[in-house]
Design a protein around this motif. Structure first.
Motif, PDB file in Angstrom:
ATOM      1  N   ARG A 115     -19.430   8.661 -37.672  1.00  0.00           N
ATOM      2  CA  ARG A 115     -18.399   9.413 -38.374  1.00  0.00           C
ATOM      3  C   ARG A 115     -17.196   9.699 -37.474  1.00  0.00           C
ATOM      4  O   ARG A 115     -16.083   9.794 -37.920  1.00  0.00           O
ATOM      5  N   LYS A 116     -17.415   9.890 -36.190  1.00  0.00           N
ATOM      6  CA  LYS A 116     -16.358  10.019 -35.177  1.00  0.00           C
ATOM      7  C   LYS A 116     -15.440  11.210 -35.417  1.00  0.00           C
ATOM      8  O   LYS A 116     -14.315  11.246 -34.929  1.00  0.00           O
ATOM      9  N   THR A 117     -15.921  12.224 -36.141  1.00  0.00           N
ATOM     10  CA  THR A 117     -15.106  13.413 -36.333  1.00  0.00           C
ATOM     11  C   THR A 117     -14.949  14.205 -35.030  1.00  0.00           C
ATOM     12  O   THR A 117     -14.031  15.020 -34.905  1.00  0.00           O
ATOM     13  N   LYS A 118     -15.824  13.967 -34.062  1.00  0.00           N
ATOM     14  CA  LYS A 118     -15.758  14.658 -32.778  1.00  0.00           C
ATOM     15  C   LYS A 118     -15.245  13.752 -31.660  1.00  0.00           C
ATOM     16  O   LYS A 118     -15.361  14.085 -30.480  1.00  0.00           O
ATOM     17  N   GLY A 119     -14.680  12.597 -32.024  1.00  0.00           N
ATOM     18  CA  GLY A 119     -14.139  11.687 -31.022  1.00  0.00           C
ATOM     19  C   GLY A 119     -14.839  10.341 -31.049  1.00  0.00           C
ATOM     20  O   GLY A 119     -15.807  10.130 -31.781  1.00  0.00           O
ATOM     21  N   PRO A 120     -14.351   9.378 -30.229  1.00  0.00           N
ATOM     22  CA  PRO A 120     -14.939   8.031 -30.203  1.00  0.00           C
ATOM     23  C   PRO A 120     -16.317   8.031 -29.553  1.00  0.00           C
ATOM     24  O   PRO A 120     -16.671   8.926 -28.776  1.00  0.00           O
ATOM     25  N   ASP A 121     -17.090   6.992 -29.875  1.00  0.00           N
ATOM     26  CA  ASP A 121     -18.444   6.845 -29.352  1.00  0.00           C
ATOM     27  C   ASP A 121     -18.550   5.637 -28.439  1.00  0.00           C
ATOM     28  O   ASP A 121     -17.836   4.640 -28.598  1.00  0.00           O
ATOM     29  N   THR A 122     -19.500   5.718 -27.489  1.00  0.00           N
ATOM     30  CA  THR A 122     -19.935   4.561 -26.725  1.00  0.00           C
ATOM     31  C   THR A 122     -21.435   4.427 -26.923  1.00  0.00           C
ATOM     32  O   THR A 122     -22.202   5.320 -26.549  1.00  0.00           O
ATOM     33  N   ILE A 123     -21.850   3.336 -27.540  1.00  0.00           N
ATOM     34  CA  ILE A 123     -23.267   3.080 -27.802  1.00  0.00           C
ATOM     35  C   ILE A 123     -23.651   1.779 -27.099  1.00  0.00           C
ATOM     36  O   ILE A 123     -23.036   0.735 -27.343  1.00  0.00           O
ATOM     37  N   THR A 124     -24.669   1.842 -26.238  1.00  0.00           N
ATOM     38  CA  THR A 124     -25.131   0.666 -25.514  1.00  0.00           C
ATOM     39  C   THR A 124     -26.601   0.420 -25.834  1.00  0.00           C
ATOM     40  O   THR A 124     -27.433   1.320 -25.693  1.00  0.00           O
ATOM     41  N   VAL A 125     -26.907  -0.799 -26.272  1.00  0.00           N
ATOM     42  CA  VAL A 125     -28.287  -1.176 -26.583  1.00  0.00           C
ATOM     43  C   VAL A 125     -28.646  -2.386 -25.725  1.00  0.00           C
ATOM     44  O   VAL A 125     -27.971  -3.418 -25.773  1.00  0.00           O
TER      45      VAL A 125
END
Length: 269
Positions: A246-256
């Motif tokens: 949703r990114k309402t709290k800022g951008p995400d970094t997701i690493t798998v």
């Protein structure tokens, strides 16, 4: 069964296995700067809609063993109780080889709330619980808790923005060797995360169901999440069966990395 009746509000000292089961007849608290030790093999039975709070700088030491776990439960499997709340407690608190089951809280408490403190949660099972608050499993707020070798299964969160298993808020926990399975929520059936930095190591997230979005992970934004040596499989949702952003709290970094992700449910939304 003889056991011990606890009908006073403030608790401390040592609860010996010989005094078990402990029948809790009201809300109880380990008072600020005090401590309670519960011996292996003890059973703590809540006789109504009561909770255990570990207060500011207070310490709970509940160390069971493989053969003698410590069980926190209700009287009959259906009446429910209101869970454990660590509120700015001592970081020396520990739950080891414990079972937390049959919580049914429809108010503001999560099943296991950890706020502004960082206890150790080890070799523990959290199962068959229901909550209308942040999490039907564990709720972390401003915490660096160490969580290892636990099972969070068959829990149900009724809150629109709440997790079936793990709700992480402004936290940086250590999470390893965890099974998250068969949990249900509206948004974030397994994990709901907001503004967190967390690594999931050797974790299985499987068979969870979101009635709206985020069958495995719902990110509200501002997260740096890493999944290594994980299995993320057969999670379902109306949208975002694996990851939902949703990114309402800022951008995400997701690493798998080095992980198995079910291609049939790898719906990134």
């Amino acid at each position: 069964t003889e056991g011990t009746t606890v009908n006073y509000a403030t608790i401390s000292g040592i609860w010996e296995q010989s005094g078990s089961p402990y029948f809790i007849c009201n809300d109880i608290e380990v008072a600020p700067a005090d401590s309670l030790e519960i011996e292996a093999g003890s059973e703590v039975i809540f006789m109504g809609s009561y909770q255990l709070t570990i207060g500011q700088d207070a310490k709970l030491i509940a160390k069971g063993s493989i053969s003698d776990s410590i069980v926190f439960t209700d009287l009959d499997g259906s009446s429910g109780w209101r869970g454990l709340q660590f509120l700015s407690s001592s970081d020396g608190s520990i739950l080891d080889h414990c079972v937390i089951r049959n919580v049914n809280t429809l108010w503001k408490e999560s099943v296991l709330s950890i706020k502004e403190c960082s206890p150790k949660i080890l070799h523990t099972s959290i199962t068959n619980n229901k909550s209308a608050s942040h999490s039907a499993g564990i709720y972390l707020f401003r915490s660096s808790a160490f969580i290892s070798n636990i099972r969070i299964t068959d829990n149900h969160c009724l809150r629109t923005h709440g997790a079936g298993a793990l709700y992480l808020s402004k936290s940086s926990p250590t999470l390893q060797n965890i099974l998250i399975s068969e949990n249900q929520a509206i948004t974030g059936a397994a994990v709901y995360s907001s503004q967190c930095r967390a690594s999931f190591i050797n974790t299985t997230i499987a068979g969870n169901n979101a009635l709206a979005t985020g069958g495995a992970v719902f990110s509200r934004g501002g997260n740096n999440l890493r999944f290594k040596n994980c299995i993320i499989w057969n999670n379902t949702a109306v949208s975002g069966a694996t990851f939902s952003f949703r990114k309402t709290k800022g951008p995400d970094t997701i690493t798998v990395s080095y992980s198995d992700v079910d291609t049939l449910s790898s719906n990134w939304f």
